[in-house]
Design a protein around this motif. Structure first.
Motif, mmCIF file in Angstrom:
data_model
loop_
_atom_site.group_PDB
_atom_site.id
_atom_site.type_symbol
_atom_site.label_atom_id
_atom_site.label_comp_id
_atom_site.label_asym_id
_atom_site.label_seq_id
_atom_site.Cartn_x
_atom_site.Cartn_y
_atom_site.Cartn_z
ATOM 1 N N ALA A 14 0.847 -1.191 0.000
ATOM 2 C CA ALA A 14 0.000 0.000 0.000
ATOM 3 C C ALA A 14 0.883 1.241 0.000
ATOM 4 O O ALA A 14 2.066 1.173 0.342
ATOM 5 C CB ALA A 14 -0.912 0.014 1.216
ATOM 6 N N ILE A 15 0.266 2.349 -0.404
ATOM 7 C CA ILE A 15 0.915 3.658 -0.320
ATOM 8 C C ILE A 15 0.088 4.499 0.637
ATOM 9 O O ILE A 15 -1.135 4.538 0.544
ATOM 10 C CB ILE A 15 0.965 4.353 -1.700
ATOM 11 C CG1 ILE A 15 1.737 3.507 -2.697
ATOM 12 C CG2 ILE A 15 1.582 5.738 -1.575
ATOM 13 C CD1 ILE A 15 1.659 4.022 -4.118
ATOM 14 N N VAL A 16 0.758 5.151 1.562
ATOM 15 C CA VAL A 16 0.111 6.030 2.531
ATOM 16 C C VAL A 16 0.602 7.450 2.282
ATOM 17 O O VAL A 16 1.803 7.686 2.153
ATOM 18 C CB VAL A 16 0.451 5.587 3.976
ATOM 19 C CG1 VAL A 16 -0.068 6.585 4.982
ATOM 20 C CG2 VAL A 16 -0.092 4.203 4.251
ATOM 21 N N PHE A 17 -0.333 8.376 2.181
ATOM 22 C CA PHE A 17 -0.019 9.796 2.029
ATOM 23 C C PHE A 17 -0.203 10.446 3.392
ATOM 24 O O PHE A 17 -1.249 10.294 4.015
ATOM 25 C CB PHE A 17 -0.963 10.442 1.008
ATOM 26 C CG PHE A 17 -0.856 9.855 -0.366
ATOM 27 C CD1 PHE A 17 0.049 10.364 -1.271
ATOM 28 C CD2 PHE A 17 -1.651 8.786 -0.743
ATOM 29 C CE1 PHE A 17 0.155 9.824 -2.545
ATOM 30 C CE2 PHE A 17 -1.561 8.239 -2.012
ATOM 31 C CZ PHE A 17 -0.647 8.750 -2.916
ATOM 32 N N ARG A 18 0.818 11.170 3.853
ATOM 33 C CA ARG A 18 0.793 11.765 5.194
ATOM 34 C C ARG A 18 1.176 13.234 5.177
ATOM 35 O O ARG A 18 1.888 13.700 4.305
ATOM 36 C CB ARG A 18 1.797 11.054 6.097
ATOM 37 C CG ARG A 18 1.463 9.663 6.425
ATOM 38 C CD ARG A 18 2.502 9.143 7.369
ATOM 39 N NE ARG A 18 2.094 7.849 7.842
ATOM 40 C CZ ARG A 18 2.610 7.247 8.881
ATOM 41 N NH1 ARG A 18 3.574 7.830 9.565
ATOM 42 N NH2 ARG A 18 2.187 6.073 9.253
ATOM 43 N N LEU A 19 0.718 13.891 6.236
ATOM 44 C CA LEU A 19 1.236 15.203 6.642
ATOM 45 C C LEU A 19 1.682 14.997 8.080
ATOM 46 O O LEU A 19 0.885 15.089 9.005
ATOM 47 C CB LEU A 19 0.167 16.278 6.550
ATOM 48 C CG LEU A 19 -0.187 16.774 5.160
ATOM 49 C CD1 LEU A 19 -1.335 17.779 5.224
ATOM 50 C CD2 LEU A 19 1.013 17.389 4.475
ATOM 51 N N GLY A 20 2.940 14.633 8.259
ATOM 52 C CA GLY A 20 3.426 14.273 9.587
ATOM 53 C C GLY A 20 2.738 12.997 10.042
ATOM 54 O O GLY A 20 2.700 12.011 9.324
ATOM 55 N N LYS A 21 2.131 13.033 11.204
ATOM 56 C CA LYS A 21 1.441 11.858 11.735
ATOM 57 C C LYS A 21 0.006 11.723 11.229
ATOM 58 O O LYS A 21 -0.656 10.726 11.468
ATOM 59 C CB LYS A 21 1.454 11.887 13.255
ATOM 60 C CG LYS A 21 2.856 11.764 13.833
ATOM 61 C CD LYS A 21 2.815 11.509 15.307
ATOM 62 C CE LYS A 21 4.203 11.441 15.888
ATOM 63 N NZ LYS A 21 4.899 10.211 15.613
ATOM 64 N N MET A 70 -3.511 11.180 5.299
ATOM 65 C CA MET A 70 -4.270 11.987 4.345
ATOM 66 C C MET A 70 -4.827 11.165 3.173
ATOM 67 O O MET A 70 -5.659 11.648 2.430
ATOM 68 C CB MET A 70 -3.387 13.098 3.790
ATOM 69 C CG MET A 70 -2.826 14.026 4.847
ATOM 70 S SD MET A 70 -4.097 14.840 5.827
ATOM 71 C CE MET A 70 -4.779 15.946 4.629
ATOM 72 N N GLY A 71 -4.336 9.946 3.013
ATOM 73 C CA GLY A 71 -4.816 9.104 1.927
ATOM 74 C C GLY A 71 -4.142 7.754 1.970
ATOM 75 O O GLY A 71 -3.112 7.570 2.603
ATOM 76 N N TRP A 72 -4.745 6.807 1.262
ATOM 77 C CA TRP A 72 -4.284 5.428 1.305
ATOM 78 C C TRP A 72 -4.642 4.782 -0.016
ATOM 79 O O TRP A 72 -5.732 4.978 -0.536
ATOM 80 C CB TRP A 72 -5.001 4.720 2.448
ATOM 81 C CG TRP A 72 -4.803 3.257 2.533
ATOM 82 C CD1 TRP A 72 -5.383 2.290 1.753
ATOM 83 C CD2 TRP A 72 -3.989 2.576 3.465
ATOM 84 N NE1 TRP A 72 -4.965 1.052 2.153
ATOM 85 C CE2 TRP A 72 -4.112 1.192 3.215
ATOM 86 C CE3 TRP A 72 -3.174 2.993 4.504
ATOM 87 C CZ2 TRP A 72 -3.428 0.230 3.956
ATOM 88 C CZ3 TRP A 72 -2.511 2.030 5.237
ATOM 89 C CH2 TRP A 72 -2.631 0.683 4.959
ATOM 90 N N LYS A 73 -3.729 4.000 -0.574
ATOM 91 C CA LYS A 73 -4.009 3.245 -1.794
ATOM 92 C C LYS A 73 -3.455 1.838 -1.633
ATOM 93 O O LYS A 73 -2.244 1.645 -1.502
ATOM 94 C CB LYS A 73 -3.367 3.930 -3.012
ATOM 95 C CG LYS A 73 -3.507 3.168 -4.296
ATOM 96 C CD LYS A 73 -4.945 3.052 -4.714
ATOM 97 C CE LYS A 73 -5.065 2.292 -6.025
ATOM 98 N NZ LYS A 73 -6.415 1.975 -6.386
ATOM 99 N N ASN A 74 -4.355 0.843 -1.614
ATOM 100 C CA ASN A 74 -3.918 -0.552 -1.587
ATOM 101 C C ASN A 74 -3.353 -0.922 -2.941
ATOM 102 O O ASN A 74 -3.828 -0.458 -3.972
ATOM 103 C CB ASN A 74 -5.090 -1.489 -1.263
ATOM 104 C CG ASN A 74 -5.433 -1.475 0.203
ATOM 105 O OD1 ASN A 74 -4.566 -1.351 1.054
ATOM 106 N ND2 ASN A 74 -6.705 -1.592 0.500
#
Length: 97
Positions: free
Chosen positions: A80-87, A90-94
Motif C-alpha cells: 500500500a501507499i500512505v499519504f501523510r502530513l506528519g502523523k 491523508m490518503g491510502w491506496k492498496n
C-alpha cells in the motif's frame, strides 16, 4: 550519496536506503522535500510519502497515484501507499498484485 570507490554495505539499513533511492529515481516527479519511508503494518509493508515539508504538493501528487503504484509494484516495496502530513493520514491506496 554512496562513493563508487567504497563497497556497498549489505545491511538491512543500507538495502532500505538503496530501495528508497531507487524508488525516488524511478518516480522522478516526487519533490526532494517529500520524506519516503516504509513501515510494517500488521502482516504488510506500506510505503509512506510524508508531505509535511511540502503540504501544498500533496493534492497534486495524489493525482499521480497510478505512477506511484507502478513504481511500488515494480520495485516490490509494499502492499500500500500512505499519504501523510506528519502523523496525520491523508490518503491510502492498496496495491493489488
Amino acid at each position: 550519496m554512496n562513493n563508487p570507490q567504497l563497497p556497498f554495505k549489505c545491511t538491512s539499513r543500507e538495502l532500505e536506503k538503496a530501495a528508497i533511492n531507487r524508488f525516488r529515481t524511478h518516480i522522478g516527479f516526487l519533490p526532494s522535500q517529500c520524506k519516503i519511508f516504509r513501515e510494517p503494518w500488521n502482516h504488510s509493508t506500506v510505503i509512506c510519502l510524508d508531505f509535511v515539508q511540502c503540504p501544498h504538493l500533496l493534492d497534486s501528487l495524489k493525482d499521480m497515484e497510478p505512477s506511484l503504484v507502478e513504481g511500488v509494484e515494480t520495485l516490490g516495496l509494499g502492499n500500500a501507499i500512505v499519504f501523510r502530513l506528519g502523523k496525520k493520514l491523508m490518503g491510502w491506496k492498496n496495491i493489488v498484485s
